[in-house]
Design a protein around this motif. Structure first.
Motif, PDB file in Angstrom:
ATOM      1  N   ALA A   1       0.833  -1.208   0.000  1.00 46.32           N
ATOM      2  CA  ALA A   1       0.000   0.000   0.000  1.00 46.32           C
ATOM      3  C   ALA A   1       0.865   1.256   0.000  1.00 46.32           C
ATOM      4  O   ALA A   1       0.555   2.232  -0.697  1.00 46.32           O
ATOM      5  N   SER A   2       1.957   1.232   0.762  1.00 47.32           N
ATOM      6  CA  SER A   2       2.858   2.384   0.828  1.00 47.32           C
ATOM      7  C   SER A   2       3.503   2.661  -0.514  1.00 47.32           C
ATOM      8  O   SER A   2       3.574   3.805  -0.976  1.00 47.32           O
ATOM      9  N   ARG A   3       3.976   1.606  -1.164  1.00 45.98           N
ATOM     10  CA  ARG A   3       4.625   1.780  -2.468  1.00 45.98           C
ATOM     11  C   ARG A   3       3.649   2.294  -3.512  1.00 45.98           C
ATOM     12  O   ARG A   3       3.992   3.142  -4.348  1.00 45.98           O
ATOM     13  N   ASP A   4       2.430   1.764  -3.500  1.00 45.69           N
ATOM     14  CA  ASP A   4       1.419   2.225  -4.448  1.00 45.69           C
ATOM     15  C   ASP A   4       1.148   3.712  -4.261  1.00 45.69           C
ATOM     16  O   ASP A   4       1.074   4.474  -5.237  1.00 45.69           O
ATOM     17  N   PHE A   5       1.028   4.148  -3.001  1.00 38.35           N
ATOM     18  CA  PHE A   5       0.790   5.562  -2.721  1.00 38.35           C
ATOM     19  C   PHE A   5       1.950   6.419  -3.220  1.00 38.35           C
ATOM     20  O   PHE A   5       1.742   7.439  -3.888  1.00 38.35           O
ATOM     21  N   LEU A   6       3.174   6.014  -2.916  1.00 41.07           N
ATOM     22  CA  LEU A   6       4.346   6.789  -3.317  1.00 41.07           C
ATOM     23  C   LEU A   6       4.502   6.824  -4.837  1.00 41.07           C
ATOM     24  O   LEU A   6       4.926   7.847  -5.402  1.00 41.07           O
ATOM     25  N   ASP A   7       4.163   5.734  -5.513  1.00 38.21           N
ATOM     26  CA  ASP A   7       4.237   5.712  -6.975  1.00 38.21           C
ATOM     27  C   ASP A   7       3.251   6.705  -7.585  1.00 38.21           C
ATOM     28  O   ASP A   7       3.584   7.433  -8.543  1.00 38.21           O
ATOM     29  N   ARG A   8       2.041   6.747  -7.034  1.00 35.47           N
ATOM     30  CA  ARG A   8       1.036   7.674  -7.567  1.00 35.47           C
ATOM     31  C   ARG A   8       1.408   9.124  -7.249  1.00 35.47           C
ATOM     32  O   ARG A   8       1.187  10.029  -8.070  1.00 35.47           O
ATOM     33  N   LEU A   9       1.982   9.348  -6.079  1.00 34.12           N
ATOM     34  CA  LEU A   9       2.454  10.682  -5.717  1.00 34.12           C
ATOM     35  C   LEU A   9       3.564  11.136  -6.666  1.00 34.12           C
ATOM     36  O   LEU A   9       3.556  12.276  -7.161  1.00 34.12           O
ATOM     37  N   ALA A  10       4.506  10.244  -6.934  1.00 36.60           N
ATOM     38  CA  ALA A  10       5.612  10.576  -7.832  1.00 36.60           C
ATOM     39  C   ALA A  10       5.103  10.895  -9.238  1.00 36.60           C
ATOM     40  O   ALA A  10       5.637  11.780  -9.918  1.00 36.60           O
ATOM     41  N   ALA A  11       4.073  10.190  -9.681  1.00 38.48           N
ATOM     42  CA  ALA A  11       3.518  10.441 -11.015  1.00 38.48           C
ATOM     43  C   ALA A  11       2.937  11.851 -11.108  1.00 38.48           C
ATOM     44  O   ALA A  11       3.122  12.554 -12.112  1.00 38.48           O
ATOM     45  N   LEU A  12       2.236  12.284 -10.049  1.00 39.98           N
ATOM     46  CA  LEU A  12       1.708  13.653 -10.030  1.00 39.98           C
ATOM     47  C   LEU A  12       2.839  14.668 -10.039  1.00 39.98           C
ATOM     48  O   LEU A  12       2.780  15.685 -10.750  1.00 39.98           O
ATOM     49  N   GLN A  13       3.870  14.396  -9.259  1.00 44.49           N
ATOM     50  CA  GLN A  13       5.007  15.314  -9.198  1.00 44.49           C
ATOM     51  C   GLN A  13       5.674  15.456 -10.562  1.00 44.49           C
ATOM     52  O   GLN A  13       6.023  16.560 -10.982  1.00 44.49           O
ATOM     53  N   ARG A  14       5.839  14.341 -11.248  1.00 46.10           N
ATOM     54  CA  ARG A  14       6.459  14.396 -12.582  1.00 46.10           C
ATOM     55  C   ARG A  14       5.592  15.181 -13.568  1.00 46.10           C
ATOM     56  O   ARG A  14       6.095  15.951 -14.395  1.00 46.10           O
ATOM     57  N   GLN A  15       4.299  15.008 -13.477  1.00 44.55           N
ATOM     58  CA  GLN A  15       3.387  15.625 -14.440  1.00 44.55           C
ATOM     59  C   GLN A  15       3.321  17.141 -14.291  1.00 44.55           C
ATOM     60  O   GLN A  15       3.172  17.861 -15.289  1.00 44.55           O
ATOM     61  N   TYR A  16       3.444  17.633 -13.043  1.00 46.99           N
ATOM     62  CA  TYR A  16       3.210  19.060 -12.811  1.00 46.99           C
ATOM     63  C   TYR A  16       4.430  19.831 -12.310  1.00 46.99           C
ATOM     64  O   TYR A  16       4.318  21.007 -11.996  1.00 46.99           O
ATOM     65  N   SER A  17       5.586  19.204 -12.275  1.00 40.96           N
ATOM     66  CA  SER A  17       6.759  19.838 -11.663  1.00 40.96           C
ATOM     67  C   SER A  17       7.254  21.067 -12.415  1.00 40.96           C
ATOM     68  O   SER A  17       7.844  21.974 -11.820  1.00 40.96           O
ATOM     69  N   ASP A  18       7.016  21.141 -13.720  1.00 39.97           N
ATOM     70  CA  ASP A  18       7.568  22.248 -14.501  1.00 39.97           C
ATOM     71  C   ASP A  18       6.485  23.152 -15.087  1.00 39.97           C
ATOM     72  O   ASP A  18       6.709  23.857 -16.065  1.00 39.97           O
ATOM     73  N   LYS A  19       5.304  23.157 -14.470  1.00 42.79           N
ATOM     74  CA  LYS A  19       4.202  23.951 -15.001  1.00 42.79           C
ATOM     75  C   LYS A  19       4.306  25.418 -14.568  1.00 42.79           C
ATOM     76  O   LYS A  19       4.937  25.749 -13.566  1.00 42.79           O
TER      77      LYS A  19
END
Length: 293
Positions: free
Chosen positions: A151-169
């Motif tokens: 569960a922890s890894r799944d949460f962190l993976d989804r968090l990282a995906a959001l960070q990658r998508q919006y980090s340079d906006k």
């Protein structure tokens, strides 16, 4: 016979010398259990959610009011409200682990439980990644690390995906309204402030010293945010979000950038907070693309 006796004694010693289950709670205290916890009481709705998310909901014997997610949580006995727990009822349930909430529970109440010999883990997630840490700790204390780790890894993976998508906006200025009377917001150390930053937003009250400060209408108008986001208390858009239309010169009002995010998926420190984060990120992206709210 002597060799057999030695082997038997060694096995018995090894069994009794197994390392205890040990973590550091969120206020820096070491917590040690000799046996995995099997009777848990949760003193906050987000803690209840995190236990279920980690696959540990079946170990709950008591929760507080508003522990309404997932649906299975609704049938667990209530031990009061998060800010007014029933100590006698808690004792009668014979928990071997109580998970308290530093910000929400009355400290003197869970300290009284501790003085009675009950084991207390104090939970106080701040950063989004702390939600994953909480689930890992709960897995350790129950001897069920595998499901909690997944569960922890799944949460962190989804968090990282959001960070990658919006980090340079492109940066968008945001006012987050937690309540209307008094007018409450968040600073950048609060989890919602961190989400705004994750989405490429700039919280107009980021620098205030308290996590959920009260601000004036005049100060919001002076800072003229491009976006106003509100939560409220229920799944319905709060009527007071439209009160901002009395100030049509504000950027957020002029361009209809008034957004609502349900409180249960943005104000609770549980995996569902990423649903709320995705809504905020999407709202800010609409603004970048020139679309109305």
């Amino acid at each position: 016979m002597k060799a057999g006796l030695i082997v038997t004694l060694f096995i018995l010693f090894a069994a009794t010398a197994l390392p205890a289950l040990e973590v550091i709670d969120d206020i820096g205290r070491p917590l040690q259990l000799e046996q995995p916890a099997t009777r848990i009481i949760s003193l906050a709705p987000h803690i209840t959610e995190n236990l279920f998310a980690a696959g540990l909901g079946h170990l709950l014997v008591g929760v507080v009011s508003y522990s309404d997610y997932p649906q299975q949580a609704q049938s667990i006995p209530r031990v009061g409200a998060y800010n007014n727990i029933n100590i006698e009822l808690i004792i009668s349930l014979q928990p071997d682990l109580i998970i308290a909430w530093k910000e929400g529970n009355q400290r003197q109440q869970f300290e009284k439980l501790e003085a009675l010999g009950l084991t207390i883990y104090v939970n106080e997630p701040r950063a989004l990644a702390d939600i994953a840490t909480s689930m890992r700790h709960f897995g350790i204390l129950t001897g069920q690390e595998e499901s909690a780790e997944l569960a922890s890894r799944d949460f962190l993976d989804r968090l990282a995906a959001l960070q990658r998508q919006y980090s340079d906006k492109e940066e968008i200025s945001v006012f987050y309204q937690a309540w209307n009377r008094p007018l409450l917001t968040v600073n950048d150390r609060q989890s919602i402030g961190r989400i705004i930053r994750l989405c490429g937003g700039r919280n107009i009250f980021a620098e205030l010293p308290t996590l959920s400060p009260q601000v004036s209408m005049e100060s919001v108008i002076a800072r003229d945010p491009q976006v106003i986001i509100a939560s409220g208390m229920s799944e319905s858009r709060p009527e007071w979000l439209d009160d901002w239309k009395r100030w049509p010169f504000l950027q957020a009002v002029k361009h209809d950038h008034l957004f609502f995010v349900p409180p249960d998926i943005i104000q609770r420190h549980s995996p569902r907070i990423l649903q709320g984060a995705a809504l905020i990120c999407h709202a800010l992206q609409q603004v970048r693309e020139g679309l109305p709210g």
